[in-house]
Design an enzyme around this catalytic site. Sequence first.
Site, PDB file in Angstrom:
ATOM      1  N   CYS A   1     -16.356 -58.134 -23.137  1.00  0.00           N
ATOM      2  CA  CYS A   1     -15.378 -58.164 -22.065  1.00  0.00           C
ATOM      3  C   CYS A   1     -15.980 -58.519 -20.710  1.00  0.00           C
ATOM      4  O   CYS A   1     -17.195 -58.502 -20.529  1.00  0.00           O
ATOM      5  CB  CYS A   1     -14.732 -56.796 -21.883  1.00  0.00           C
ATOM      6  SG  CYS A   1     -13.998 -56.109 -23.347  1.00  0.00           S
TER       7      CYS A   1
ATOM      8  N   GLY B   1     -14.334 -63.388 -22.289  1.00  0.00           N
ATOM      9  CA  GLY B   1     -13.275 -62.895 -23.156  1.00  0.00           C
ATOM     10  C   GLY B   1     -12.050 -63.776 -23.075  1.00  0.00           C
ATOM     11  O   GLY B   1     -11.499 -63.944 -21.989  1.00  0.00           O
TER      12      GLY B   1
ATOM     13  N   ASN C   1     -16.424 -52.633 -20.207  1.00  0.00           N
ATOM     14  CA  ASN C   1     -17.178 -53.571 -21.039  1.00  0.00           C
ATOM     15  C   ASN C   1     -18.280 -52.762 -21.718  1.00  0.00           C
ATOM     16  O   ASN C   1     -19.064 -52.111 -21.026  1.00  0.00           O
ATOM     17  CB  ASN C   1     -17.783 -54.659 -20.131  1.00  0.00           C
ATOM     18  CG  ASN C   1     -18.747 -55.594 -20.857  1.00  0.00           C
ATOM     19  OD1 ASN C   1     -19.616 -56.171 -20.218  1.00  0.00           O
ATOM     20  ND2 ASN C   1     -18.618 -55.761 -22.160  1.00  0.00           N
ATOM     21  N   GLY C   2     -18.270 -52.765 -23.052  1.00  0.00           N
ATOM     22  CA  GLY C   2     -19.299 -52.005 -23.744  1.00  0.00           C
ATOM     23  C   GLY C   2     -18.828 -51.525 -25.086  1.00  0.00           C
ATOM     24  O   GLY C   2     -17.854 -52.052 -25.639  1.00  0.00           O
TER      25      GLY C   2
ATOM     26  N   TYR D   1     -27.196 -66.134 -23.646  1.00  0.00           N
ATOM     27  CA  TYR D   1     -25.958 -66.795 -24.035  1.00  0.00           C
ATOM     28  C   TYR D   1     -24.714 -66.382 -23.260  1.00  0.00           C
ATOM     29  O   TYR D   1     -23.904 -67.214 -22.885  1.00  0.00           O
ATOM     30  CB  TYR D   1     -25.713 -66.566 -25.527  1.00  0.00           C
ATOM     31  CG  TYR D   1     -24.430 -67.148 -26.021  1.00  0.00           C
ATOM     32  CD1 TYR D   1     -24.281 -68.525 -26.179  1.00  0.00           C
ATOM     33  CD2 TYR D   1     -23.334 -66.340 -26.318  1.00  0.00           C
ATOM     34  CE1 TYR D   1     -23.082 -69.068 -26.624  1.00  0.00           C
ATOM     35  CE2 TYR D   1     -22.146 -66.879 -26.765  1.00  0.00           C
ATOM     36  CZ  TYR D   1     -22.023 -68.239 -26.918  1.00  0.00           C
ATOM     37  OH  TYR D   1     -20.850 -68.780 -27.347  1.00  0.00           O
TER      38      TYR D   1
ATOM     39  N   CYS E   1     -25.813 -55.242 -33.690  1.00  0.00           N
ATOM     40  CA  CYS E   1     -25.809 -54.702 -32.325  1.00  0.00           C
ATOM     41  C   CYS E   1     -24.793 -53.576 -32.250  1.00  0.00           C
ATOM     42  O   CYS E   1     -23.676 -53.719 -32.718  1.00  0.00           O
ATOM     43  CB  CYS E   1     -25.451 -55.793 -31.322  1.00  0.00           C
ATOM     44  SG  CYS E   1     -25.265 -55.129 -29.641  1.00  0.00           S
TER      45      CYS E   1
END
Lengths: 480, 480, 480, 480
Positions: free
Chosen positions: D11, D39, D114-115, D256, D396
């Site tokens: 996000c 996103g 975000n996470g 990236y 991840c």
Amino acid sequence: MQNSDFIREECGIFGVHGQKNSDVVAQTYLALYALQHRGQESCGIAVNDDGVIGYHRDLGLVPDVFTRDILTGLGKGNMALGHVRYASKGSKSRSHAQPIVVRHIKGNMALAFNGCLTNSAELREEAELSGAIFHSASDIEVISHVITRARLTARSIEEAVSFAMDKLKGSYSLVVMSPSKMIACRDPNGFRPLCMGCKDDNIIFASETCALDSIGASLVREIEPGEIVVADKNGVNSNRSHCAGKGTLCVFEFVYFARPDSVISGVNVQEARQRAGEYLALENPVEADVVIGVPDSGIPAALGYARESGIPYGIGFLKNRYIDRTFIQPTQLERELSVKIKLNVIESTVRNKRVVLIDDSIVRGTTCARIIRLLREAGAKEVHMRVSAPPFMHPCYFGTNIDSRENLIACKMSIPEIAKWIGVDSLGYLSVGSVLKIAENASCGFCAGCFTGEYPAPGPSMKAGTKFDRRISEKAGEEE
Amino acid sequence: MQNSDFIREECGIFGVHGQKNSDVVAQTYLALYALQHRGQESCGIAVNDDGVIGYHRDLGLVPDVFTRDILTGLGKGNMALGHVRYASKGSKSRSHAQPIVVRHIKGNMALAFNGCLTNSAELREEAELSGAIFHSASDIEVISHVITRARLTARSIEEAVSFAMDKLKGSYSLVVMSPSKMIACRDPNGFRPLCMGCKDDNIIFASETCALDSIGASLVREIEPGEIVVADKNGVNSNRSHCAGKGTLCVFEFVYFARPDSVISGVNVQEARQRAGEYLALENPVEADVVIGVPDSGIPAALGYARESGIPYGIGFLKNRYIDRTFIQPTQLERELSVKIKLNVIESTVRNKRVVLIDDSIVRGTTCARIIRLLREAGAKEVHMRVSAPPFMHPCYFGTNIDSRENLIACKMSIPEIAKWIGVDSLGYLSVGSVLKIAENASCGFCAGCFTGEYPAPGPSMKAGTKFDRRISEKAGEEE
Amino acid sequence: MQNSDFIREECGIFGVHGQKNSDVVAQTYLALYALQHRGQESCGIAVNDDGVIGYHRDLGLVPDVFTRDILTGLGKGNMALGHVRYASKGSKSRSHAQPIVVRHIKGNMALAFNGCLTNSAELREEAELSGAIFHSASDIEVISHVITRARLTARSIEEAVSFAMDKLKGSYSLVVMSPSKMIACRDPNGFRPLCMGCKDDNIIFASETCALDSIGASLVREIEPGEIVVADKNGVNSNRSHCAGKGTLCVFEFVYFARPDSVISGVNVQEARQRAGEYLALENPVEADVVIGVPDSGIPAALGYARESGIPYGIGFLKNRYIDRTFIQPTQLERELSVKIKLNVIESTVRNKRVVLIDDSIVRGTTCARIIRLLREAGAKEVHMRVSAPPFMHPCYFGTNIDSRENLIACKMSIPEIAKWIGVDSLGYLSVGSVLKIAENASCGFCAGCFTGEYPAPGPSMKAGTKFDRRISEKAGEEE
Amino acid sequence: MQNSDFIREECGIFGVHGQKNSDVVAQTYLALYALQHRGQESCGIAVNDDGVIGYHRDLGLVPDVFTRDILTGLGKGNMALGHVRYASKGSKSRSHAQPIVVRHIKGNMALAFNGCLTNSAELREEAELSGAIFHSASDIEVISHVITRARLTARSIEEAVSFAMDKLKGSYSLVVMSPSKMIACRDPNGFRPLCMGCKDDNIIFASETCALDSIGASLVREIEPGEIVVADKNGVNSNRSHCAGKGTLCVFEFVYFARPDSVISGVNVQEARQRAGEYLALENPVEADVVIGVPDSGIPAALGYARESGIPYGIGFLKNRYIDRTFIQPTQLERELSVKIKLNVIESTVRNKRVVLIDDSIVRGTTCARIIRLLREAGAKEVHMRVSAPPFMHPCYFGTNIDSRENLIACKMSIPEIAKWIGVDSLGYLSVGSVLKIAENASCGFCAGCFTGEYPAPGPSMKAGTKFDRRISEKAGEEE
């Protein structure tokens, strides 16, 4: 006709418990389509496939929201729950659409309801004091919290519903879909309708019988005021521990809300409306040449008035079939046209005639006055207005959305003043006594609080309501 | 009700000549909205701002195509021309939408029409032989070519229209908008309606008077069969050189197409339909308890039948208001439901009664049979069907879109056979003699060719029609 | 980057002749998608199934207009013709979309073209004098009339195209699809590119080779200036009767219009642009630390400049990938932001550096000035602008849409004045001599009229153009 | 290029605290537009007008969801919070869009993050045990519960956030908007970026600095790992009680995720990627003629490789700008084309050359293999692939969405096997040691768990995660 902007039902609900892979989504779609008159703002369907609940809901009419792709995407299931919600101009919001689907410690559930809690603010505050979060200001979210908390100690979801009913005040016709059960209940007053039907092995709960007809199902019976009915793989069970008498159905369901082909408490709605017209003729007779009704809501009472009075029934208006779609506002052309676009007088019916004009209500009076002017311009010699319900004078706390008192013409003027203001030669309303008799064979009692100011249950606690509003709309100070 | 799929009017047209910057676009929008029943496939508006003609047209209903942005984008003008076109399932195409706007050597013009040419193929071939190009298979493009070629030698656009009328065969109610003039004309038979109205200084041409009512305009008079009327800044002028009698209006305008509140040739449409019911009662009496009509088209005749027969009129059905929006197909649920979704019986009206059921036509008979089955299931003791028009037996060449003969039940069975097939106790149609009398005070004569097979004007030359079709659909050989 | 608003190619075309039921529609879709850079306003596909031609066209990008349903609806066929058209802000109109499909005396045909006629008004008037009608102001409709009239006496459609080429002046790369043939031709100057490819048995015509690549087809050769190529079931035939030399391709195809991966007249476009950068470095050297290009159009020349000069190439900007979708206008936030939203400087590339900034043109200069300001704010010590084409000074009559002279900064200021106005330390343009050498191995000659004012063919007759405009936009007087 | 389907950031977030009636909504819109690369599934904006919070969120890209009407409808305010969410093909759902807006006992608040929490299931279960309800399976709803419960005993919302941080495990960059405060915090590892900026009197929190640039704001500093920053009318305050070192930022942000023009922990992203290319050249040298990158992600590393190796940099591919819009599937044409539509080789760059091809990852290898085949077909003599990151080998747990292990080519084959499978002459990856140095001047440490399998914080408790999933997807038994 004129009521659409000013008086609104809250909602329509539908739930079906069936077999694995039965076409419960298509049935719910068709049923909501039949219940569309109970709510045009938003709609939704939740489908239960052996405990996995998917859903879609959005603003818009049933056929617009549920496109072929959306319906296909919902897939198959063994249970489904549907809802339509009323159109409110100011507060259109996706976040109020139902059914809501929530997850709690014992699983997930979907809920849909029709009604209005009177202790919503207190229940909300109670929940918040123990850390609850709300995503909207809706009653249904409050109900889902009350049931969830009850579920912590209850042995089953239906026991949780029963515990919750001890706390919920106001009106509610509610259907709860758990992973394996479909549970329907009504408040002990039974303010809002809810019936049970069946088709093959499917058990169905619906606001009105017209939803059953639309899918070829049969009516089994009404859910009783205060009753909890559970449908699961073992069949249907009833809990009547909250039942306490025949209840007080909102009489406006017969007067205006329900679809004419529905049957409530054993009485056909169309028949009740014709009977309202008959009583109206008895109470407010007049010499005239033709009886006409304002489409669509005034037509059945007009037919009843004509039958009882012997005055011929006529078709006075043409209503534009595409009425809901236009956006032309009164300000864009002359104000007078705004009615004409929707409703045109059929001159040959009224020219040089003494006309009895029937409608089911006068709310603000402005639309009514314009219609009467159209009749005069079309050559009506006399116009005698007859209203097939008593004057609105009081607020409703149980799910009918009525205009505020300062807008209600009956709160501001006497009947002769109204007659003069709207421009008729005479004006008569149905009496409260008679409106309570239009469905006299019904198995239920009636609430007529909006006419009388006397309510069968307490209204909301204003203090709490105020507090909630303050918190949302005011700037938080340092206590934050 | 069942006609909507099988019998269709071609189109509705509207033109207004006004003052610079008057609200001609809004008036055209409202008028098309009132004429929507004449065509639901596509619609369009062309606006003329002192000779500069802009337009928008698309597939869809008037309120869907003309959004607020689109209407605003059309701007202001002193003239506007509008059109609605019928819904054909197979051949929906934007390229058939009207008005069309073309440029020729003397300027530009917009055209909109209602009708059907019988010599379209010949006229097209004649134009092509001198190098003309066509962008569609529509009659209106052929008409624009004929007028354009006539314009090369004519002194004015109205003279070109007059020259063109010497060549056009068939039915046409046509409005042409040139940079500075609005010209309306009808074929000498006057198959399709066209009237003139006014509002303030605006001169208006419309298919039906309901379009005038919708914008608060007054009816001036009908355009006469064969007449050319020109509205420009100098006022209104008429050319009657092609007039030849009172004409032969399509009687189906009174039976089905026109809106009940319209007045055609001095007769109100609703009244004509009630009268059809009265004649039907006289010609086909029966002992019964209630008369009901199939909504919406059967209602007026049902009222007339009830009045003449003395049998009480009742409301037998509830029609879903959102009917046009759904896509559910008969295959998705049982076939029987496809009617039930749209139309539900009001059981209290028919249970244990002998019912007279009125509709304005039986086309294929399948929908009709389903409706009758619903009545039986709702407890009707007897069902007597009465049709307020004669049986369809013949094609129409003048703008009515009727199902093909092999689908018309009346072409395949006798009346008793039909009665048996649809499941009624008795069946009666209105006679041809009576249908010609339902508007007997009208200033016009009538075409009833679809009932009698006798036509007031020749049909199309099949050979030419075939040739054209071949060219489009067959592979071209080496002659290319 | 900044050219997108101010300089535009007219169109891209694609035609494929294949076998019955081959996937010509999907191939055309993919090819138009590859040609999208040549036109973003509208697009269309016509499909030919053994002589029956269907089509769809609309405003919008290829993937937006051609949804899965639309593509499926077009069906299969043995030939297809496609077109993309440039985006013009003012005059977006569906009526200008191509291909157009017309019917004439010998059958139907579809046409698509890229170019600009210089005698359009005269040809239109000639057609109108014999009664022709036009539905738009487009050149393609004029071409369809000229071919149709020629077809009346020609023995074949290809002969009609040849006759038509005697009359058409200006630039045109044209593909005509008749019931059984696909015919491609280019004007004798060959202003606009057009090539032929093949895949299996399919013969393909396309504006650029990137369209061939996108469907896995191979390049056969260029269509020669003045050549007519006919593909039908018998194979491919060529008519070179109008050929007269190697032509004068618009040099801007190499500078800006064509896609970098395309090959025109044997030269790769990307390579030509890098070479432009190399010549630019030779003609306009400067001492600096980094060379950056304005994305996307300035990148190849920047790389060439870096190679030739030995100054390192760097990535100076991040271009927002979603750039085309936003509607935020400069007035809504500060004007400076309007560039920043689309293009952000990568500070580490330019801080404390002497920067050479490469773009392919400076049109109005405003966007350019803003970009330079961003570089300064990001810490660039010096900014030296180099433009990989000569200054625009003259109008184009052959299909390039350039801003009007009063907006072209090079028409109003000297190079030092421009440098000062946009805020650079130095400014250099590529010379005309060098721009003509960027594709020096090409098999064609070049038109550089927009740089030099010298054109290889006459421009339009203004008188006729004026006359036409008057007729559309002025009020017609009594001569009407 | 090929990563878009297989590796995704979770996000992007943005919050602004400003003055009454400042243009916070327009700023948030522009900032989300700049953060769109983080996103593409859904987006949302919540606006706070003196404590009254309105919002809109939906599936779709920022410019598609936020039309002019929607933005206008959000009105003005003094604070706004925005969010973009990644595109997951399977589970697109409106119910996962952020920001979420909730009401609790002390007022309302909006949250965006975000996470990825690693103890989400435990926290959810804890809340449910005291009667909490969840409307989705999202972490953000869990976070809102934890903060709300903390708020019951905390003296302020920022203290509640601090209490909540004691319970939250995993990665989170979070912004909370209360009626009068904007609070930003990062988990103590600082897995995901979050920075603070200012513009005039506005305080801004954003995932990346490119969002600041897009509105003309300046970077103030990073939010530190574990830090809580509160912006209100009294200014900005920081709470560092959870801070514990320089943290472990996800290195993939540099490789990236982040936009090349962003600066994270003092290092420009573009520069880090070029440096990755330089290390790659040092570690994996090869003799070749040209270095090309796969657009867009491989370009910066290709430039770095070229600089370090001295081999010329070239532009090897043309990427279709309209790539995101098409729906053409590999099955509709040959599979090989599916890459060609998006990416075409520029032949002149590679023909007869020894090519070094740079990309930032190889996930499944299929897209990569197709690109290499295109290069071979275009005439590349040799192809040497170099990847600017180490091979993916491990999951991840902190917010990067990687394909499952069975799809990761590096988990199934050795490097020589991969080289053979994708068809290159040689293959080299960047070493783990080097990837940790690409941003070696950064003020933060790094997590490279996806490359090494060594994580700086514990992963999720699988047991709890499993339990939750079971409850949603399994049929409930009798315990219900």
